[in-house]
Design a protein around this motif. Structure first.
Motif, short mmCIF file in Angstrom:
data_model
loop_
_atom_site.label_atom_id
_atom_site.label_comp_id
_atom_site.label_asym_id
_atom_site.label_seq_id
_atom_site.Cartn_x
_atom_site.Cartn_y
_atom_site.Cartn_z
N LYS A 242 -4.79 -67.06 18.93
CA LYS A 242 -4.37 -66.04 17.95
C LYS A 242 -4.89 -66.37 16.57
CE LYS A 242 -0.34 -63.85 17.58
NZ LYS A 242 1.16 -63.76 17.45
N LEU A 243 -4.83 -67.67 16.24
CA LEU A 243 -5.34 -68.10 14.94
C LEU A 243 -6.82 -67.77 14.82
CD1 LEU A 243 -4.98 -71.10 12.76
CD2 LEU A 243 -6.99 -71.16 14.17
N ALA A 244 -7.57 -68.08 15.88
CA ALA A 244 -9.02 -67.85 15.84
C ALA A 244 -9.32 -66.36 15.68
CB ALA A 244 -9.67 -68.38 17.11
N ALA A 245 -8.59 -65.54 16.41
CA ALA A 245 -8.82 -64.09 16.32
C ALA A 245 -8.49 -63.59 14.93
CB ALA A 245 -7.96 -63.39 17.37
N ALA A 246 -7.40 -64.11 14.37
CA ALA A 246 -7.02 -63.68 13.02
C ALA A 246 -8.06 -64.12 12.00
CB ALA A 246 -5.65 -64.25 12.66
N ALA A 247 -8.59 -65.31 12.19
CA ALA A 247 -9.61 -65.80 11.27
C ALA A 247 -10.84 -64.91 11.33
CB ALA A 247 -9.98 -67.25 11.60
N SER A 248 -11.31 -64.63 12.54
CA SER A 248 -12.48 -63.76 12.69
C SER A 248 -12.22 -62.39 12.08
CB SER A 248 -12.85 -63.61 14.17
OG SER A 248 -13.36 -64.81 14.69
N ALA A 249 -11.02 -61.87 12.31
CA ALA A 249 -10.71 -60.52 11.83
C ALA A 249 -10.68 -60.45 10.32
CB ALA A 249 -9.37 -60.09 12.40
N ALA A 250 -10.36 -61.56 9.67
CA ALA A 250 -10.22 -61.54 8.21
C ALA A 250 -11.58 -61.59 7.50
CB ALA A 250 -9.37 -62.72 7.77
N CYS A 251 -12.62 -61.95 8.23
CA CYS A 251 -13.91 -62.16 7.57
C CYS A 251 -14.50 -60.86 7.02
CB CYS A 251 -14.93 -62.73 8.57
SG CYS A 251 -14.54 -64.40 9.07
N ARG A 252 -15.09 -60.95 5.84
CA ARG A 252 -15.83 -59.81 5.28
C ARG A 252 -17.20 -60.34 4.85
NH1 ARG A 252 -10.71 -59.51 2.76
NH2 ARG A 252 -11.50 -60.23 0.75
N PRO A 253 -17.97 -60.84 5.85
CA PRO A 253 -19.19 -61.57 5.46
C PRO A 253 -20.39 -60.66 5.20
CG PRO A 253 -18.93 -61.61 7.83
CD PRO A 253 -17.81 -60.76 7.28
N ILE A 254 -21.46 -61.29 4.73
CA ILE A 254 -22.71 -60.58 4.55
C ILE A 254 -23.77 -61.18 5.46
CG2 ILE A 254 -22.30 -59.92 2.15
CD1 ILE A 254 -24.02 -62.36 1.33
N ASP A 255 -24.83 -60.40 5.65
CA ASP A 255 -26.04 -60.93 6.28
C ASP A 255 -26.85 -61.56 5.17
OD1 ASP A 255 -26.64 -58.13 8.52
OD2 ASP A 255 -25.75 -60.10 8.93
N ASP A 256 -27.22 -62.81 5.32
CA ASP A 256 -28.16 -63.36 4.34
C ASP A 256 -29.04 -64.40 5.01
OD1 ASP A 256 -25.97 -65.69 2.48
OD2 ASP A 256 -26.75 -65.75 4.52
N LYS A 257 -29.84 -65.09 4.20
CA LYS A 257 -30.79 -66.01 4.80
C LYS A 257 -30.12 -67.18 5.48
CE LYS A 257 -31.51 -68.31 0.32
NZ LYS A 257 -31.24 -67.40 -0.79
#
Lengths: 287, 750, 159
Positions: A242-257
């Motif tokens: 559950k922790l892992a799923a919540a962590a992934s769900a919270a991400c608002r990342p970008i594509d970068d190099k």
């Protein structure tokens, strides 16, 4: 450019407050000098804080540990007290760059540089650390997660400087850990960083937890849902999933190099899980 | 020069591991590299570079910059004559003419009293650009409708020659037999498309030079380079100087790997110095090195190979598309020639397309072109072996090129060592070591031509019998030690009694560049010849001193001796004895050699690689690596091992993490060591080496060049290992963790 | 541009210099003091070729301002040998062929010396991670690690 090396925090604040033009604090210099060299920044004044005794100290205080703004990661890593109480904060600080960078870089500088990928910040956020800010109008204490407001920008006002970081006193059966993902084994900026701090009750049930992620949003994220997944559980596999799923769900990342969105989202979950497991082991080992 | 003793060699010194002669200077900081030289009154030179990937340069206004106090000279395209012929592209790369062709292309340069002033002056230069559409991808550049870089570039090697210009400079084709017929005979055929990103040689020392031109037009240049004679010739042409007027000294060089075989800042420094009347020092920043020196090609490679169930390959076919940056000349020809060079094939074809794009002009990078094509071929061989259920080593042994094989690029092989390296891999403990979970093993072979070339050497006997050896090939890998060994071996004296220096261009005849793995071979051959020449002369002097015929004198153990009892009863004369009285017997004693060295032997290498993958993150680590390579004869084994290890690690970096990243705006995004990720010490295990020695019949000691072959197999060795560990065929490098994770995820979903 | 006056100690000797505020210690060493042993490979603290010690701490001199050396002790590659006596690390680097072009060697020597002063018996793993900030493109690090192991052994024996 003018170079000043004041001997007290008060002097440093005064210099920064009355500076005309662009003024920068110089702690370890491992970020500032790179930007100076490339012409990205052209300060009129550089204020070196390394001659201020208060900034160079690590001190035990009644309700925790104070780490001065000019303490290099290498020195932090050699301090038995901090290593014992906050191994996650120390391992985060010790991941910044190379041995050479460690000899200069400070966690406070790392924090105030306000990079979303700063290594020491997720661990300090998970630890519930606060920043002691000194300015022309006096002192204030703010959670470290409120220092950076955007990449490269802090909430500090003109003339203000972070004199030290305060790490709270550790309850028994507590543990923290920091993990980051980089493509090599050293020297890279974190593609994802995960800091977890938790405290267990005498029955082994998690009483309190904080989970912070770096490099997956414009600022370090304090992920309350991920922490909530652990509280009230024995941090078993189900809770960790559950922790892992919540962590992934919270991400608002970008594509970068350094990484793609999808990679960061996936690995955030993997690292949060692994960091939580290590924090758990450390909590169980502690008294 | 043929092999001395085909039946077997024994050496007194060659093959030992003495300390290198330049070692003390390099461990104390005394050695002087490109940026370590200064001159009185020296100015700092800095270049202004295009921020656009493709733009017409309408106007350059230097008035304000020139007026800045402290600025002593500015040069632009107006200061360089238009050059046609061989140097046309180099001259336009050194300083843009009508167009800026890549992000970082030099458009102007300033010489000022200090760095701060030079930087300020650059900001004051106003360049009026007309931004043009750009293209940085090789396949995009080949499409009709792609932005065209050169209006006068018409594809060569196709019939008929196109009427419209394009970005396709040339088509090459090599091979023999009938591939269609061959594929029809195959039981299994695999065809795959591979892709690699551009990489940089990654030398730790940025380009640096100090130029000084007097108002009599005589110039001196101190520069870190792999070929100071070539630098002299090119700079003299670009500046309109007589070659004799320019004296170039090669500094110690902090890495080159092919990237320092051409000129970038040197003609500019000379031009600034000539204009300012003062010495000018230019040192590239690391960012400039990445943006504006010579990386290698990004490419796509299509490979098709057919095999019979018994393991015999029936046909091999490849189409290679390499971009060489903004000017023609990518190493696609060498990639095509070497692609199938390890195999004994009846039917083989390799077609290569040389393409231009808006990127810096490529320069040689260690076995230029070969690692890219080997990546494709060796990966397909691996897949074929799996498909027919045969050990990949057995497949290679069944098809390995050998003496008498008609090579894929034309010549018939003489004595070669490929088989020997594969046999050695087969019995190496690495090959049998058990693998753990998430681990995989890969094997690959590789080839490089090795070159000879123009070489001069001057060997002078000093009054005390020691020897001064002057060579003209900059020492890029420890070759001075090998020259001392060979000279001492021939003369019969101690290693410590020979001192080897790299002479400047005014002190010695022309030498080709230190490249093509040619130095130990060519300069070594010339050294041996010069030593034998000196020995003849020493014997002549001894004969004179004894009053006998020179034919009656032989040379043994560093002494002249009467050839037999009849010649006379004279005690032996050492070099010192003869040199001491040289003034009385005819003057100074020296041996010379000026040669175009031929007979370079090709060399082969087989690599074994184990990797471990973290299946949840794609993080990959090389956990074991072995290089097995044929050196013919290892003159100084430690430096041969060093070449094996260095080339392998560059290949590992290329396979896993190194790449040029261009944005949609055509600008380079990772122009630094932070985000251009070369391997660091903690990334690697020890690199085991096995030196195989199959003597080269074309060299007196049998040696073969070793510097380049070692970078050819690793891309595929690592890819085959990763493919095995991840259980999915990897066809794009670098295999960074996001790519591996994605490939594993896609494979799982299928 | 105002110049800063600095009094410092370099390789045990008292040194004074004037430098611009934005000059790095590496600039000062190379361009003002003629100590060209420390090299600039990148200028951003990523390659370690400029490594020196500052009050005994291993640092990149390209990330230290010349002004920051005031009152401190700087040690460079030029200070490793004692007169004509090479340090065991220097001898072992030559013996083990731990250098090819040699440009990274000063940085590696300074960094390795700092390691052995803290940890006289490092494992291969510890050596590789300590030296991760020193880039070498020629050797693949194998012979460098062997040279450090060998020097450490010799130094332990001669205690």
């Amino acid at each position: 450019m003018r170079y000043e090396a004041p001997k007290t925090t008060k002097e440093a604040v005064a210099l920064l407050a009355k500076a005309k033009g662009l003024a920068h604090v110089l702690a370890g210099g491992t970020d500032l000098l790179v930007r100076l060299r490339s012409g990205q920044v052209e300060p009129d004044l550089v204020v070196d804080i390394k001659r201020i005794p208060a900034m160079g100290k690590i001190s035990a205080v009644a309700n925790g540990i104070r780490i001065g703004g000019a303490v290099p990661s290498a020195v932090l890593g050699e301090h038995a007290g901090v290593r014992k109480a906050w191994p996650g904060v120390v391992e985060a600080a010790k991941l910044i760059g190379s041995t050479q960078i460690q000899g200069r870089a400070t966690v406070v500088g790392n924090l105030c540089n306000a990079s979303p990928a700063a290594d020491s910040v997720p661990a300090m956020v998970a630890a519930g650390a606060t920043a002691i800010v000194v300015g022309p109008k006096g002192r204030r204490e703010i959670p470290v997660e409120d220092v950076a407001v955007a990449p490269g920008k802090t909430s500090l006002r003109k003339g203000e400087i972070v004199e030290s970081i305060h790490l709270p006193k550790r309850p028994p059966r507590s543990g923290d850990a920091y993990l980051r993902f980089i493509p090599r084994t050293e020297m890279d900026i974190a593609v994802v960083g995960a800091g977890v701090s938790l405290t267990l009750g005498p029955d082994g049930v998690c009483r309190q937890a904080r989970v912070a992620l770096g490099a997956v949003a414009a600022r370090v994220l304090l992920v309350e849902e991920a922490a909530a997944a652990l509280v009230g559980t024995k941090v078993d596999d189900k809770a960790l999933d559950k922790l892992a799923a919540a962590a992934s769900a919270a991400c608002r990342p970008i594509d970068d190099k350094r990484g793609t969105k999808e990679f960061r989202i996936k690995v955030a979950g993997v690292l949060a899980r692994r960091a939580a497991k290590t924090a758990l082991q450390r909590a169980r080992r502690g008294k | 020069m043929p092999l001395d003793n085909p039946k077997g060699q024994s050496f007194r010194l060659v093959g030992s591991r003495p300390d290198r002669p330049d070692g003390i200077d390099k461990v104390t900081g005394r050695a002087k590299f490109g940026a370590d030289m200064s001159a009185p009154g020296m100015l700092v030179g800095k270049l202004l570079r295009s921020p656009h990937a493709h733009a017409r340069i309408r106007r350059i206004d230097i008035k304000k910059a020139l007026a800045l106090p402290g600025v002593k000279a500015i040069v632009t395209r107006d200061d360089f004559k238009e050059i046609e012929g061989d140097l046309r592209d180099v001259s336009r790369n050194v300083m843009a003419r009508d167009k800026a062709l890549y992000d970082g292309h030099a458009v102007a340069a300033v010489a000022a009293i200090d760095t701060a002033t030079a930087r300020k002056a650059l900001k004051l230069i106003k360049v009026d650009y007309e931004i043009l559409p750009h293209v940085t991808d090789v396949e995009e550049a080949m499409k009709p409708g792609a932005p065209v870089l050169h209006s006068d570039l018409f594809t060569q090697g196709v019939e008929p020659t196109p009427k419209k210009p394009s970005n396709i400079a040339k088509r090459h084709e090599f091979g023999h037999g009938d591939v269609a017929k061959g594929f029809a005979q195959a039981d299994v055929v695999v065809e795959r498309k591979f892709k690699n990103e551009a990489t940089h040689q990654g030398y730790i020392e940025p380009h640096a030079c100090l130029a000084s031109v007097g108002n009599d037009g005589q110039g001196e240049l101190w520069v870190c380079t792999q070929g100071h004679y070539a630098v002299r010739n090119v700079c003299a042409s670009l500046l309109g100087m007589d070659v004799s007027k320019l004296r170039v000294t090669a500094s110690e060089i902090g890495g080159g790997f092919g990237g320092k075989t051409t000129v970038f800042i040197e003609p500019v420094a000379l031009a600034l110095s000539r204009k300012a009347g003062k010495p000018v020092k230019i040192v590239m920043s690391r960012e400039e090195v990445f943006r504006a020196s010579g990386p290698t090609s990004s490419a796509t490679v299509w490979v098709k190979i057919g095999i019979k169930k018994d393991g015999r390959i029936t046909a091999g076919d490849a189409v290679l598309k390499y971009q060489g940056g903004a000017f023609p000349g990518s190493p696609v020809d060498m990639g095509a020639m070497s692609a199938f060079a390890c195999y004994d094939l009846e039917n083989v074809r390799a077609v290569g397309w040389d393409v231009v794009v808006n990127r810096p002009k490529q320069a040689a990078y260690r076995a230029p072109g070969a690692p890219i094509s080997a990546f494709g071929v060796e990966s397909v061989i691996d897949e074929l072996a799996q498909k027919i259920g045969m050990d990949p080593i057995e497949v290679r042994l069944k098809n390995a090129a050998h003496e008498g094989t008609e090579s894929s690029y034309g010549p018939t092989y003489g004595v070669i060592g490929l088989r020997a390296t594969i046999e050695a891999a087969k019995v190496h403990p690495h090959y049998k070591a058990p693998l753990g979970p998430n681990q995989g093993r890969g094997i690959a072979s590789g080839f490089w031509f090795n070159f000879g070339g123009q070489t001069c050497v001057s060997l002078n006997i000093n009054i005390d019998g020691t020897v001064a050896l002057a060579v003209g090939t900059p020492d890029i890998g420890g070759s001075r030690a090998s020259m001392c060994l060979m000279a001492a071996e021939e003369l019969g004296i101690g290693y410590d009694q020979v001192r080897t220096i790299i002479a400047d261009t005014s002190s010695l005849g022309y030498n080709d560049i230190s490249e093509g793995s040619r130095v130990t071979f060519s300069t070594g051959m010339a050294t041996i010849q010069a030593a034998r020449d000196a020995v003849k002369k020493l014997c002549g002097r001894a004969a004179q001193m004894w009053g006998i015929s020179p034919e009656a004198v032989l040379w043994e153990n560093g002494h002249a001796k009467p050839a037999g009892a009849n010649a006379g009863d004279f005690p032996p004369l050492s070099l010192a004895d003869i040199a001491k009285v040289a003034a009385n017997t005819g003057g100074p004693i020296a041996g010379h050699c000026e040669v175009n060295a031929e007979g370079a032997g090709v060399s082969f290498s087989t690599h074994l690689c184990d990797v471990e993958i973290d299946p949840e993150t794609g993080f990959t680590r090389v956990i074991r690596y072995t290089v097995i390579q044929d050196a013919g004869k290892a003159i100084h084994p430690s430096y041969v091992e060093g070449q094996y290890q260095g080339g392998a690690v560059q290949g590992i970096g290329w396979a896993l993490n190194e790449e040029y990243i261009y944005g949609a705006d055509g600008k380079l995004q990772n122009a630094g060591f932070l985000d251009y990720r070369i391997p660091v010490a903690s990334d690697l295990p020890m690199i085991d080496t096995v030196i195989v020695e199959v003597p080269n019949p074309g060299h007196p000691y049998g040696l073969r060049g070793v510097g380049e072959t070692s970078i050819v197999p690793p891309l595929a060795a690592v890819a085959n290992a990763v493919s095995a560990a991840a259980k999915v065929r990897m066809t794009e490098i670098p295999m960074s963790p996001p790519k591996i994770l994605k490939a594993m995820g896609e494979a799982q979903r299928r | 541009m105002s110049k800063v006056r600095v009094s410092t100690t370099i390789n045990g000797d008292p040194v004074e210099y004037l430098c611009a505020a934005e000059e790095t210690l590496l600039d000062v060493l190379r361009d003002r003091l003629g100590l060209t042993g420390s090299k600039e490979g990148c200028g951003t603290g990523d390659c370690g070729a400029c490594s020196v010690t500052l009050d005994g701490r291993l640092v990149c001199s390209c990330l230290v301002l010349g002004a920051e050396a005031e009152g401190r002790e700087v040690r460079t590659v030029e200070g490793i040998a004692k007169g004509d006596q090479l340090h065991p690390l220097q001898r072992k680097f030559i013996e083990h062929a731990a250098l090819q072009c040699g440009i990274c060697t000063p940085g590696f020597l300074v960094a390795s010396k700092a390691l052995l002063e803290r940890n006289p018996n490092p494992t291969e793993h510890e050596i590789r991670f300590w030296l991760a900030g020193n880039l070498c493109r020629c050797t693949g690090y194998d012979k460098i690690v062997r040279a450090v192991v060998s020097a450490a052994a010799e130094m332990r024996e001669s205690r």
